[in-house]
Design an enzyme around this catalytic site. Structure first.
Site, PDB file in Angstrom:
ATOM      1  CB  CYS A 190       2.092 -20.561  -7.020  1.00 22.58           C
ATOM      2  SG  CYS A 190       3.167 -21.246  -5.776  1.00 22.58           S
TER       3      CYS A 190
ATOM      4  NE  ARG B 234      -1.360 -15.944  -8.428  1.00 21.38           N
ATOM      5  CZ  ARG B 234      -2.491 -15.716  -7.785  1.00 21.38           C
ATOM      6  NH1 ARG B 234      -3.103 -14.558  -7.948  1.00 21.38           N
ATOM      7  NH2 ARG B 234      -3.022 -16.617  -6.997  1.00 21.38           N
TER       8      ARG B 234
ATOM      9  CD1 TRP C 147       6.292 -16.177  -2.036  1.00 27.94           C
ATOM     10  CD2 TRP C 147       5.085 -17.692  -0.937  1.00 27.94           C
ATOM     11  NE1 TRP C 147       6.341 -15.871  -0.696  1.00 27.94           N
ATOM     12  CE2 TRP C 147       5.610 -16.773  -0.001  1.00 27.94           C
ATOM     13  CE3 TRP C 147       4.290 -18.741  -0.472  1.00 27.94           C
ATOM     14  CZ2 TRP C 147       5.359 -16.878   1.372  1.00 27.94           C
ATOM     15  CZ3 TRP C 147       4.040 -18.840   0.889  1.00 27.94           C
ATOM     16  CH2 TRP C 147       4.573 -17.901   1.796  1.00 27.94           C
TER      17      TRP C 147
ATOM     18  CG  ASN D 269      -1.857 -20.792  -6.387  1.00 31.71           C
ATOM     19  OD1 ASN D 269      -1.229 -20.680  -5.336  1.00 31.71           O
ATOM     20  ND2 ASN D 269      -2.784 -19.942  -6.751  1.00 31.71           N
ATOM     21  N   GLY D 270      -1.313 -23.590  -4.230  1.00 31.16           N
ATOM     22  CA  GLY D 270      -2.083 -23.954  -3.039  1.00 31.16           C
ATOM     23  C   GLY D 270      -1.262 -24.844  -2.136  1.00 31.16           C
TER      24      GLY D 270
ATOM     25  CD  GLU E 206      -0.028   0.236   4.895  1.00 29.46           C
ATOM     26  OE1 GLU E 206      -0.158  -0.783   5.591  1.00 29.46           O
ATOM     27  OE2 GLU E 206       0.191   0.171   3.675  1.00 29.46           O
TER      28      GLU E 206
ATOM     29  CE  LYS F 255       3.229  -1.024   2.147  1.00 30.31           C
ATOM     30  NZ  LYS F 255       1.869  -1.309   2.427  1.00 30.31           N
TER      31      LYS F 255
ATOM     32  CD  GLU G  36       4.989  -4.738   2.343  1.00 34.06           C
ATOM     33  OE1 GLU G  36       4.690  -5.910   2.115  1.00 34.06           O
ATOM     34  OE2 GLU G  36       4.151  -3.815   2.322  1.00 34.06           O
TER      35      GLU G  36
ATOM     36  CG  HIS H  49       2.705   2.216  28.615  1.00 36.34           C
ATOM     37  ND1 HIS H  49       2.533   2.359  29.972  1.00 36.34           N
ATOM     38  CD2 HIS H  49       1.873   3.112  28.031  1.00 36.34           C
ATOM     39  CE1 HIS H  49       1.611   3.287  30.194  1.00 36.34           C
ATOM     40  NE2 HIS H  49       1.202   3.761  29.036  1.00 36.34           N
TER      41      HIS H  49
ATOM     42  CE  LYS I 279      -0.585  -6.365  -4.740  1.00 38.99           C
ATOM     43  NZ  LYS I 279      -0.242  -5.276  -3.804  1.00 38.99           N
TER      44      LYS I 279
END
Ligand code: M6R
Length: 614
Positions: free
Chosen positions: A2, A27, A74, A100-101, A487, A491, A494, A510, A609
């Site tokens: 947010c 955000r 968000w 925000n929170g 990584e 990428k 997402e 395995h 983000k």
């Protein structure tokens, strides 16, 4: 998560709010809204969807006024919808709040307020705040700022808040605990933001609110900050906002992510600037000098981080254990916090975070500090919460990263970890001078080699076509390239929504090998020298099951190249530094696959983000 923006002064508030929201959209971007004091009343506009959609709607309205608040969301509590979008209003429509929170005790508060006759319109945790504040304001006969303060003494959770009231048309009340909030101080005006991006073009004078602060801004009065719990006044601490407006623009690139991938030669150079002098054989990180002795005597290093920063942390484990010869544990910050870990006073905890606002990492730092460990930060955002709550640290200097998928932050983090490890190793005597000199000479070459690697863009764009209709992908790597495989997979998933998994190459047999068939792309990092033959065997195992090999090899390799369906050749460097090069083609691959699939590269679904909720 947010984004919060607010303004009070003599300018029109709406253009400042909407521009600020566009900058803060990284955000959170599922809904957005503004409230503006207009002719003694609150005018509120909110919509599901992007800030652009909100702007389009507001353009059809006569939005005017000099004090206002804006929010980009968000979703945590309640689906993305215009009802759940912020601002939320008091029952009489005279108080508006953005948040925000997360308010953790919102359910009992909501129950109590409902019993007292308050009607809730949204499913959000935020709405309890506005009713609680309104209730205290009316029943305790206090001013609104005091009502906010009292209300917050009853609240458990994290928040950055901005509150306006139609009855106090020039005033904005702010409060912070756990989520970032800063006040830009202009001449008879104030600009508020979750970060400096909505503020930077108006003023560079800023006050970073601290946890437990409640502030009142009013252009006609002095800025007032108090502590929520003891009600004691604090002197505002003015700082200079270090942010460059150009860095916040796309600079001719189609997406921020692509711009940020291409910025890596510069970002890595900036991470090394003033810290690496090959001629004089010096590696020095000013920010940690005072704590270097503690680091040299550490029982062990514990690296805490999330997501991409956690992957950089695993690269750090290889660097530190190889060069400094002190044991390293790498922990997901969220797991570390809740598993009652053993932490000793001679442990050194290294917290890695691009944003410096990740709630899980912040909680892990607080825990480590409470047990007496030394905590060092590696952050990108200057003056972020993590950079302020750690005892010492080094900035990565990658510049603002706007694309939700982290790219240049990763390579800058790895660069700083390499510098840290090299500087400690030299002082600890675990690295002969000749070897130290060889590694720092290779490190100095990396920005040029990244530039060279970026020239593979067109080739990678072609390879991306092969992935467009795939549903799964596997990424394999060994040693220091194992975290690069993780990584690369992160990428891809997402931003292109293709399911991808990263594995240490030898682990494939395995279990994951069961997934291999002619439909499965297997991206193999085959640059490492020590285990090259073993990786070749792993590739054979995939080929025998008709999997398709996309390999990343060192320039000049013929063996793996000959076995691959697609082969990407990167410049040669020493093994420990290969992640700085091998990660680049994987970022480009994910980018082009996402573009070809028509995905929203910079704002992938369900993500934000800065993850400032636990
Ligand atoms: O700001 P941080 O580095 O603390 O963020 C950690 C993760 O949320 C972040 O790396 C996330 O995984 C990115 N979306 C990865 O691209």
């Amino acid at each position: 998560m947010c984004g919060i923006v607010a303004y009070t002064g003599c300018k029109e508030a709406y253009p400042i709010l909407i521009k600020g929201l566009k900058r803060l959209e990284y955000r959170g971007y599922d809904s957005a809204g503004v409230s503006i004091i207009q002719g003694g009343e609150l005018a509120t506009y909110k919509q599901r969807g992007s800030v652009d959609q909100l702007d389009e709607f507001c353009m059809t309205q006569n939005v005017t006024g000099h004090t206002g608040i804006g929010h980009t969301r968000w979703a945590t509590h309640g689906e993305p919808s215009s009802t759940n979008a912020h601002p939320h209003l008091s029952a009489d429509g005279r108080i508006a709040i953005i948040h925000n929170g997360i308010i953790e005790n919102y359910l009992p508060l909501r129950k109590e307020l409902t019993q007292r006759g308050y009607v809730f319109h949204s499913e959000t945790d935020t709405e309890v705040l506005v009713h609680l504040i309104d209730d205290i304001h009316k029943n305790e006969q206090c001013d609104l700022a005091e009502a906010v303060r009292i209300a917050l003494t009853n609240v458990v959770g994290a928040y950055a808040l901005a509150i306006i009231s139609a009855d106090e048309p020039d005033q904005i009340i702010l409060a912070k605990k756990g989520s970032p909030l800063l006040i830009g101080v202009g001449k008879d005006e104030y600009f508020i933001g979750s970060d400096g991006s909505p503020i930077v073009e108006y003023t560079r004078k800023v006050v970073y609110l601290e946890d437990g602060d409640v502030a009142v801004v009013n252009p006609h009065k002095k800025l007032e900050i108090k502590n929520i719990n003891d009600n004691v006044k604090k002197r505002p601490y003015l700082q200079k906002l270090e942010l460059n407006l150009e860095q916040l623009e796309k600079g001719g690139f189609e997406h921020f992510m692509l711009k940020e991938i291409f910025e890596q030669p510069r970002a890595i150079k900036d991470s090394m600037r003033g810290r690496l002098n090959v001629k004089k054989d010096i590696v020095a990180l000013g920010g940690i000098i005072e704590y270097e002795q503690k680091m040299l005597n550490a029982r062990r290093f514990i690296i805490v981080a999330c997501g991409t920063s956690w992957h950089a942390g695993i690269v750090g484990e290889y660097l530190f254990e190889n060069l400094v010869r002190i044991p390293v544990e790498v922990e997901y910050a969220s797991e570390f916090r809740y598993r009652n870990p053993l932490i000793y006073e001679d442990d050194v905890v290294i917290a890695i975070s691009q944003s410096g606002e990740t709630a899980d990492t912040i909680a892990a730092i607080e825990l480590a500090k409470s047990k007496g460990a030394t905590v060092i930060g590696i952050c990108n955002v200057v003056s972020s919460t993590i950079s302020r709550i750690t005892q010492a640290g080094s900035y990565t200097h990658a510049g603002p990263e706007i694309g939700v998928a982290s790219t240049k932050a990763f390579t800058a983090q790895v660069t700083v970890l390499a510098l840290m490890a090299l500087s400690l190793a030299r002082k600890k005597g675990t690295l002969p001078l000749s070897e130290y000199h060889r590694i720092i000479s290779c490190l100095e070459l990396i920005p040029k080699q990244v530039e060279e690697t970026l020239k593979l863009n067109d080739q990678i764009k072609e390879i991306a076509k092969f992935f467009v209709n795939k549903r799964n992908a596997i990424y394999l790597g060994r040693g220091v390239n194992y975290p690069v495989a993780l990584e690369g997979a992160l990428k891809l998933k997402e931003i292109s929504y293709i399911h991808a998994e990263g594995y240490p190459a030898a682990e494939m047999k395995h279990g994951p090998i069961a997934l291999i068939d002619e439909e499965m792309p297997v991206v193999v990092l085959a640059t490492e020298q020590d285990t090259y033959e073993k990786t070749v065997s792993n590739i054979q195992e995939v080929i025998s099951r008709k999997g398709k090999i996309i390999s990343i090899v060192t320039k000049g390799d013929t063996l793996v190249k000959g076995m691959s369906d697609f082969c990407i050749e990167i410049p040669e460097t020493i093994e420990l530094l290969t992640p700085l090069l091998s990660s680049i083609p994987l970022q480009l691959l994910a980018y082009h696959v996402a573009v070809l699939r028509g995905c929203n590269v910079d704002k992938p679904r369900n993500l934000a983000k800065s993850v400032s909720v636990e």
